[in-house]
Design an enzyme around this catalytic site. Structure first.
Site, short mmCIF file in Angstrom:
data_model
loop_
_atom_site.label_atom_id
_atom_site.label_comp_id
_atom_site.label_asym_id
_atom_site.label_seq_id
_atom_site.Cartn_x
_atom_site.Cartn_y
_atom_site.Cartn_z
N HIS A 216 0.83 -1.20 0.00
CA HIS A 216 0.00 0.00 0.00
C HIS A 216 0.86 1.25 0.00
O HIS A 216 0.44 2.30 0.47
CB HIS A 216 -0.92 0.01 1.22
CG HIS A 216 -1.91 -1.10 1.22
ND1 HIS A 216 -1.67 -2.29 1.86
CD2 HIS A 216 -3.12 -1.22 0.64
CE1 HIS A 216 -2.69 -3.10 1.68
NE2 HIS A 216 -3.59 -2.48 0.94
N THR A 437 -10.54 2.15 7.32
CA THR A 437 -10.79 2.33 8.75
C THR A 437 -11.52 3.64 9.01
O THR A 437 -12.50 3.69 9.76
CB THR A 437 -9.46 2.31 9.52
OG1 THR A 437 -8.76 1.11 9.23
CG2 THR A 437 -9.71 2.40 11.01
N GLY A 479 -12.58 0.62 16.96
CA GLY A 479 -11.19 0.68 16.52
C GLY A 479 -10.19 0.16 17.52
O GLY A 479 -9.06 -0.18 17.16
N ALA A 550 -2.80 11.74 10.44
CA ALA A 550 -3.72 12.27 9.43
C ALA A 550 -5.16 12.23 9.90
O ALA A 550 -5.94 13.17 9.65
CB ALA A 550 -3.56 11.49 8.13
#
Length: 574
Positions: A216, A437, A479, A550
């Site tokens: 990725h 996610t 999460g 981020a």
């Protein structure tokens, strides 16, 4: 670089449309991905999937003897739970479904949610996560390892077992067995470039090679000088043999994979030495595969996969299969039959709402429109932040989610929905379009806020505080992140606590959002001092020092946008 695209945020959708146009004799499109043309096999349906940018994974692996369906997420992002469920429903033939995919946080979150939904609908489901990447976690923590090119072997074994008519439990057990016997190692000579980006996600100095990269765009874990082809073959073989599973025999499936821009001729040179080395060690290679098997856009890189075979695994590895990108033997065409399950409509049903709630919904529609504009303006920045130690897809994913949420909010407002229903509709749209996610977590947050807000009355600061706390609890539970893990939670918890404190001090909703946004901005900036303990950035923790998270940054941008809209309207709404 990736040169041919239109809107980068639409890249995955347009790619899938073209794939189906080219391979319509093999597959058909369904919401979220593709499935084989329905057959009357009555066997277990093997459904694979993950983000785009890895062709032939995952669309190219749908066909007899392999996968029955592929769920296609956004670029480098997992598909949404709704997409997974839709593809599984379209592929299922009343014998149950095996979901199998690479072990990434977003994929696990969304595929698990889909599994729960399917089981609630009475469909038998098993899950196998592929964990073949030896450099992504120590051998004692194999459950934390990523799935990369070894996906193909696991998918092939599962598809062949299903084609034999084995029951779901046996198909899943054989797939897990294949995963336990599979090891992969990758190297790169340059990074990949996402559609619309001007620079690669990472770079490798001239004359050097990165070791331990992901698929990725994650950078490697270390660098070394650029080796010769024979030296690279020796490195790959030595590292994988050091991870040889206990009890492994002397027969192995071997995959030499090009990650995007290494040419076949180069791969053949490397494979020649790999073949010689394995022969010298007394290892028999069974049906080797050399070529592009699991790519990463234009990355210049190579990975080697070894799967240690026993009689069952070897038979299944050699069994016939026929897909757009993988062919073995001769597969007899099965008669087509109508689809067993219909794919549900995604159109929401809007509950009655009173005038005050409809007025609040109108304000929320403005908020989502402003969020869309904010995310569009910062998408490139968010991608750059995410690329430091992750995969660089956060900006594109947030764009897709925010655009979908804004459109759903406008539709809900125009149809007279209340505030709670509008929030839920926006959350569903965000999760489905963004994937990954962050898409799943934003979907959870907005849906939970909608449940608290409801469709009666204009929510004030107390209701908004309860809604924020519910969103926080939902995100943390789903999460699994805590303060200090370097995730969006590091901004979410301060935001929630600042809003509640301001509310207790008598602030209006607008004033409380100001305090909350300020706290989130400060907390997001402070994440630059943290090391990630969750997600794809975890293996590259040291690289992220000095760069904020981020997800935390995007949350703080959205919080400030909410405050700005409410300030301009001078109203007390959520």
């Amino acid at each position: 670089m990736t040169r041919l695209f239109n809107d980068p945020a639409a890249f995955a959708d347009e790619m899938l449309e073209g794939f189906v146009a080219a391979h319509g004799h093999r597959v058909r499109a369904v919401p979220g991905g593709i499935v084989r043309h329905a057959t009357s096999t009555g066997n277990v349906a093997v459904v694979v999937g993950g983000g785009s940018g890895h062709y032939p994974a995952f669309a190219g692996l749908v066909g007899p003897g392999l996968a029955d369906g592929a769920v296609i997420g956004n670029v480098f992002a997992s598909p949404s739970a709704r997409q997974v469920a839709a593809v599984a429903l379209a592929a299922e033939q009343r014998a149950g479904v095996l979901l199998t995919y690479g072990n990434y946080a977003g994929d696990c979150l969304n595929f698990d949610a889909a599994q729960d939904e399917l089981r609630a609908a009475g469909i038998a489901v098993e899950t196998v996560r592929v964990t073949d990447d030896i450099f992504s976690a120590p051998g004692g923590e194999r459950d934390k390892r990523r799935g990369i090119a070894g996906d193909l072997v696991v998918f092939k074994v599962a598809g062949a077992a299903a084609a034999e008519g084995r029951p779901l439990a046996e198909v899943a057990e054989l797939a897990r067995h294949a995963n336990e016997r599979t090891r992969t190692m990758g190297v790169a000579f340059s990074g990949c470039t996402l559609p619309g980006a001007a620079e690669p996600l990472f770079s490798v100095p001239a004359g050097r090679m990165a070791i331990g990269l992901g698929i990725h765009g994650e950078p490697g874990l270390e660098e070394t000088r650029l080796p010769t082809a024979d030296e690279l073959a020796s490195l790959l073989v030595d590292c994988l043999l050091a991870e040889r599973p206990a009890g492994a025999g002397d027969r192995a499936a071997v995959l030499l994979n090009g990650l995007g821009s290494v040419k076949h001729e180069e791969l053949f040179i490397v494979y020649g030495q790999i073949s010689r080395l394995l022969a010298q060690l007394g290892i028999t290679v069974v049906a080797p595969e050399v070529g592009e098997l699991c790519t990463s856009f234009d990355m210049a890189g190579v990975s080697l996969t070894l799967t240690w075979l026993d009689d069952d695994l070897e038979r299944l590895w050699l069994a016939p299969a026929d897909s757009a990108a993988f062919h073995r033997g001769t597969v007899e065409a099965a008669p087509r039959t109508p689809q067993v399950h219909s794919v549900r409509s995604s159109a929401p049903e809007y509950a009655p709402a009173d005038a005050d709630s409809q007025e609040a919904a109108a304000t929320l529609a403005e908020v989502f429109a402003a969020i869309e504009a904010t995310v569009d303006a910062h998408a490139e920045q968010l991608g750059h932040i995410d690329a430091v130690a992750g995969d660089g897809d956060h900006g594109i994913g947030m764009q897709r989610g925010a655009r979908a949420a804004a459109a759903a909010a406008r539709d809900a407002r125009d149809r007279g929905a209340g505030a709670g229903t509008l929030l839920a509709a926006a959350g569903d749209a965000w999760a489905e379009r963004a994937g990954g996610t962050s898409g799943a977590l934003w979907g959870i947050a907005l849906r939970r806020m909608g449940q608290v807000v409801g469709d009666t009355g204009r929510p004030g600061p107390y209701v908004t505080a309860r809604a924020l706390r519910s969103a926080r609890d939902g995100i943390c539970a789903a999460g699994g992140a805590e303060l200090g893990d370097k995730t969006m939670v590091d901004a979410l918890i301060p935001l929630d606590e600042a809003f509640a404190a301001a509310m207790r001090d008598g602030a209006t909703t607008t004033g409380a959002w100001d305090a909350a946004a300020t706290a989130a901005e400060r907390a997001a900036a402070d994440t630059c001092n943290l090391l990630p303990r969750k997600g794809r950035a975890r293996p590259h923790a040291e690289r992220s020092l000095g760069t904020p998270d981020a997800g935390a940054v995007s949350l703080s941008l959205i919080a400030r946008t909410v405050h700005s809209v409410l300030s301009s309207r001078k109203v007390s709404t959520p």
